[in-house]
Scaffold this active site. Structure first.
Site, PDB file in Angstrom:
ATOM      1  CE  LYS A 179      -1.311  -3.333 -16.219  1.00  0.00           C
ATOM      2  NZ  LYS A 179      -0.621  -2.163 -15.587  1.00  0.00           N
ATOM      3  CB  CYS A 288       1.162  -6.161   0.855  1.00  0.00           C
ATOM      4  SG  CYS A 288       2.256  -7.577   0.713  1.00  0.00           S
ATOM      5  CD  GLU A 387      -2.371  -1.105   1.820  1.00  0.00           C
ATOM      6  OE1 GLU A 387      -3.109  -0.921   0.835  1.00  0.00           O
ATOM      7  OE2 GLU A 387      -1.619  -2.095   1.926  1.00  0.00           O
TER       8      GLU A 387
END
Ligand code: NAD
Length: 493
Positions: A179, A288, A387
């Site tokens: 997905k 990330c 973040e």
């Protein structure tokens, strides 16, 4: 610049065939340079996920894939790598168009995607099963593919990250349902032909597009999917863990980060500055493992801030398809607005903006932000703690080793850390003390695919990479055999 032959319609791929959603639903996807829709995408829902899982489950119970000799599987994985390499330019173009990633960096992602398949092809043929022996007993492990694997991926470097999950899952013998992220579905549309051309049996690879809370959630909730490998935001990871709990699924969680780049006064400052800038501004800062908090020893802090700011001002922000571009367009207007809201938060909280902070004048439209550097960032500020996932970096001074460790660890995240010092004993002390899944000493983010990849604290759970990935997609079962007379306590004798 729009690459030629962009498909106007993207469909699911289930059981070896393209398919629209069962209810005909679609959503639109736009490119980040014009923010204009370029395609309609099938919007998967529970029924589509069920079809895909049924196809994958059939491939698991009736198909050849889980039972093929490792060498046969490896051959097909290597052909998938060939198929990716043959389309490397196309993959890079589509990725750049869909995500806003600069083309020179997108090429590297396509190459790494092929390497992911080659690496796991090699690994699967060397995989062995453990055996254990005492004087009385012999035990041997049977390793079995775990079943259907659900793979849920984010919009940053989507093709590479999809292959980072597809390759080990398929190598382990697990059929998959992928997905992809709804903002960047384009490059995954090349996977069906790559897989089919390589000879992967129908049903071993299934692709369902759709919105996370609908298609992703249905995949997580499906009872016939014992493994979910997820990469995305920490908050989504928490939702997925809760949804998977009733089914006791195996989960691999690769989540967010707020990684420190610690620079001591004795470091090679030229290299440290190159690395710090590349570490946070490559991949548009949508990375990330970005070193998004630069911690600088106070004696070099003023000079370092000046040098970082001067270099950041010169970083070329522009059309991601241009060879010279270093930062392209951020993926989506919603994400762009979120990144800009952090710039405002930094200013409101009193951090000192020394570079960037706004749209470059040469880019009147599109999701562009100049490379942004905030100095004098204090640990209580949101830009230090949360973040941002864009081209924004915080710089904070520290006094000595203990302060550096305390600041580095003053975050809920723990994905990566970058340490710059010529004192190697200190570097190793810090590597042990800084809470990070992956640390680089005097170097930047270059990975050996055999090593464990993953974060501590809110950055993730479980490890991918090398044997860790194959462990995740397999079940180890132990068989015990006596080597001596079996003495059983004689109840009721
Ligand atoms: P996201 O969490 O919004 O979405 C990731 C995927 O999850 C998408 O496919 C989305 O559709 C799906 N999803 C959303 N809600 C869901 C739900 N309730 N159930 C199931 N699936 C759902 O993340 P994003 O914004 O696409 O990606 C950026 C984030 O990913 C950042 O936090 C970044 O640090 C993180 N990331 C981590 C790593 C790592 O390896 N640690 C690598 C890349 C990105």
């Amino acid at each position: 610049m729009t690459p030629p032959n962009i498909p106007a319609k993207l469909e699911h791929f289930i059981g070896g065939a393209h398919a629209p959603s069962a209810d005909g639903a679609t959503f639109e996807v736009a490119d980040p340079v014009t923010n204009r829709p370029y395609a309609t995408v099938a919007a998967g829902a529970a029924q589509d996920i069920d079809h895909a899982v049924t196809a994958a489950a059939r491939a698991f119970t009736e198909g050849p894939w889980p039972h093929l000799p490792a060498r046969e599987r490896a051959r097909i994985l290597a052909k998938i790598a060939d198929g990716i390499e043959a389309r490397a330019q196309r993959i890079a173009e589509l990725e750049t168009f869909d995500t806003g990633l600069p083309i020179t960096q997108a090429r590297g992602q396509a190459a790494r995607a092929a390497e992911n398949f080659r690496f796991f092809a090699d690994l699967t043929v060397t995989l062995h099963e453990d055996a254990f022996r005492t004087n009385e007993q012999f035990g041997y492990v049977i390793r079995k593919p775990a079943g259907v694997a659900g793979l849920i991926t984010p919009w940053n470097t989507p093709f590479m990250l999809a292959t980072w999950k597809l390759a080990p899952a398929l190598a382990a013998g697990c059929p998959v349902v992928l997905k992809p992220a709804e903002w960047t579905p384009l490059s995954a549309s090349l996977l069906p032909e790559i897989m089919t051309e390589a000879g992967l049996p129908d049903g071993a690879f299934n692709l369902v597009h759709g919105i996370g809370e609908v298609a992703g959630a249905a995949l997580v909730a499906h009872p016939r999917v014992p493994r979910i490998s997820f990469t995305g935001e920490t908050s989504t990871g928490r939702t997925i863990m809760a949804a998977a709990a009733p089914h006791l699924k195996g989960l691999s969680m690769e989540l967010g980060g707020k990684s420190p780049c610690v620079i001591f006064a004795d470091a090679d400052l030229d290299q440290a500055i190159d690395s710090a800038l590349f570490g946070v501004f490559s991949l548009n800062g949508e990375r990330c493992t970005a070193g998004s908090r630069i911690l600088a020893e106070r004696t070099i802090y003023p000079d370092l801030v000046t040098r970082l700011a001067a270099r950041a001002e010169r970083i070329r922000v522009g059309d991601p398809a241009e060879e010279a571009t270093e930062i392209g367009a951020l993926v989506h207007p919603e994400h762009y607005a979120r990144v800009l809201s952090y710039v405002r938060a930094g200013l409101d909280e009193g951090a000192r903006l020394v570079a960037g902070g706004s749209r470059p004048p040469a880019q009147p439209a599109g999701n562009y932000l100049a490379a942004t550097v905030f100095a004098d960032v204090e640990p209580w500020m949101r830009i230090f703690r949360e973040e941002i996932f864009g081209p924004v970096v915080c710089v904070t001074p520290f006094d000595g080793e203990a302060d550096a460790i305390a600041l580095a660890n003053d975050t809920s995240y723990g994905l990566a850390a970058y340490l710059w010092t010529r004192d190697l004993a200190r570097a190793h002390r810090l590597a042990g003390a800084v809470e990070a899944g992956m640390t680089w000493i005097n170097s930047h983010n270059v990975r050996d695919l055999r090593t464990p990849f993953g974060g501590v604290k809110a950055s993730g759970l479980g490890r991918e990479g090398g044997a860790h990935s194959l462990d995740f997609y397999t079940e180890s079962r132990i068989v015990h055999v006596p080597l001596a007379d079996t003495r059983v306590p004689r109840f009721g004798a």
